[in-house]
Design an enzyme around this catalytic site. Structure first.
Site, short mmCIF file in Angstrom:
data_model
loop_
_atom_site.label_atom_id
_atom_site.label_comp_id
_atom_site.label_asym_id
_atom_site.label_seq_id
_atom_site.Cartn_x
_atom_site.Cartn_y
_atom_site.Cartn_z
N THR A 150 -2.01 -1.49 16.23
CA THR A 150 -1.68 -0.38 17.11
C THR A 150 -0.78 0.80 16.55
OG1 THR A 150 0.35 -1.47 17.89
CG2 THR A 150 -1.67 -1.32 19.33
N GLY A 151 -0.15 0.28 15.30
CA GLY A 151 0.44 1.17 14.32
C GLY A 151 -0.26 1.56 12.99
N SER A 169 -2.17 -14.98 8.80
CA SER A 169 -2.55 -13.62 9.03
C SER A 169 -3.13 -13.04 7.62
CB SER A 169 -1.51 -12.70 9.56
OG SER A 169 -0.53 -12.87 8.70
N ASP A 182 -8.42 3.56 -2.63
CA ASP A 182 -7.54 2.59 -2.32
C ASP A 182 -7.05 1.35 -3.33
OD1 ASP A 182 -5.92 0.85 -0.82
OD2 ASP A 182 -7.13 1.00 0.90
N TYR A 196 9.81 -0.95 10.05
CA TYR A 196 9.06 -2.03 10.83
C TYR A 196 8.48 -3.15 10.18
CZ TYR A 196 5.90 -4.23 14.17
OH TYR A 196 5.32 -5.23 14.86
N CYS A 212 0.79 -1.05 -0.02
CA CYS A 212 -0.03 0.07 0.15
C CYS A 212 0.85 1.24 -0.16
CB CYS A 212 -1.07 -0.30 1.06
SG CYS A 212 -0.21 -0.01 2.65
N THR A 228 7.73 -9.72 14.58
CA THR A 228 6.62 -9.74 14.69
C THR A 228 5.49 -9.31 13.51
OG1 THR A 228 6.55 -7.49 15.70
CG2 THR A 228 6.93 -9.62 17.18
N ILE A 256 -0.27 1.50 9.89
CA ILE A 256 0.27 0.75 8.77
C ILE A 256 -0.30 0.59 7.29
CG2 ILE A 256 1.16 -1.08 10.35
CD1 ILE A 256 -0.86 -2.78 9.76
N HIS A 257 -1.43 1.38 7.18
CA HIS A 257 -2.05 1.51 5.90
C HIS A 257 -2.04 2.76 5.52
CE1 HIS A 257 -3.97 -0.11 2.47
NE2 HIS A 257 -5.17 0.80 2.78
#
Length: 290
Positions: free
Chosen positions: A103-104, A287, A122, A208, A68, A214, A106-107
């Site tokens: 929590t981050g 995932s 998108d 990250y 993305c 993780t 990321i998108h």
């Protein structure tokens, strides 16, 4: 960077003079059917870089895809270049296994304003959660598309994207319990706010996502490409093709497990990409869903 080269890459030959919803939709549909959503660089020992010049070279000149932060940044550049009022937004992806949003941030997604109306565009979510047309930024309205019904809901300044899927038919019973299959017809996709973002806001997360043990992206190699009827996905060695609304409001999903020698040919013939280095496919831990 040449906007005509971008349009040639996505196969877009229609008008770009009218800054209307029809043009925006047409460009989005062309990009998602030409540019795969993929993270294969990091499984070839190369980095997923954020610089726009690098992304243009990677996707437009070298005929690759990206995730993305890359494909939507390219779309942002193309839309603003031809005159669309476009804003970068940051999203938090829903993680079914944890039953919560990341929590981050990321998108990366885009907000496009046309004649006073706001739309979400998108091109970078992939699989069967990929929107085919822009979504009008209206809370609580069902917006049916070929992949599914999409719904945006606003609560206290936070927007949530959900989708309502069809039932699934898997002819090969060996894959009926595959971790790649979505487990419910109603699925949360991601959340976001309307706070304008810059690509620099994603730099630390970009690092990250491709370095942390993780991160699901480090354990999963994926590539997906939309077609006029459905979506191809390659996760590790598992190749799938989902045909939307095959019959009776049901999606058909075909599975095939590839051997190592078939991967390069599949990437070339189905996803239309060639890798410069050897890919090490990774199946992930459930995932990523198709």
């Amino acid at each position: 960077m040449d906007i005509e080269a971008y349009f040639e890459r996505i196969g877009y030959k229609n008008s770009r003079n009218k800054l209307d919803l029809e043009t925006l939709t047409d460009i989005l549909e062309h990009q998602i059917r030409a540019v795969p959503f993929e993270n294969l660089n990091m499984h070839c020992g190369e980095a997923m870089e954020l610089g726009l010049e690098t992304i243009f070279d990677h996707i437009v000149r070298r005929n690759r895809g990206g995730w993305c932060l890359q494909v939507n940044q390219l779309l942002y550049w193309a839309l603003t270049t031809i005159g669309f009022q476009t804003t970068m937004l940051g999203g938090y992806v829903y993680i079914p296994a944890a039953n919560k949003y990341s929590t981050g941030m990321i998108h990366l997604l885009l907000q496009v304003t046309i004649d006073g109306r706001n739309y979400i565009a998108d091109a970078g979510f992939g699989s069967s959660s990929q929107m085919w047309q822009p979504l009008e930024l209206i809370s609580g309205k069902d917006q049916p598309q070929m992949p599914s019904i999409f719904r945006l809901t606003e609560q206290k300044g936070i927007w949530y994207l959900d989708q309502i899927r069809r039932e699934q038919y898997i002819p090969n019973t060996e894959f009926l319990n595959s971790d790649l299959l979505p487990k419910t017809t109603h699925q949360k996709v991601y959340s976001f706010t309307l706070e304008p973002r810059k690509i620099e806001d994603f730099e630390s997360m970009n690092t990250y996502l491709q370095t942390s043990p993780t991160s699901a992206f480090t354990t999963t190699s994926f590539c997906s490409l939309q077609t006029p009827e459905g979506v191809h996905c390659l996760v590790g060695f598992t190749l799938t093709y989902r045909i939307f609304n095959y019959k009776d409001n049901t999606d058909l999903i075909e599975f095939k497990t590839l051997i190592e020698e078939e991967v390069e040919e599949v990437l070339k013939n189905i996803f239309k990409i060639s890798l410069g280095r050897k890919l090490v496919p990774k199946p992930g831990n459930g995932s990523f869903t198709i």
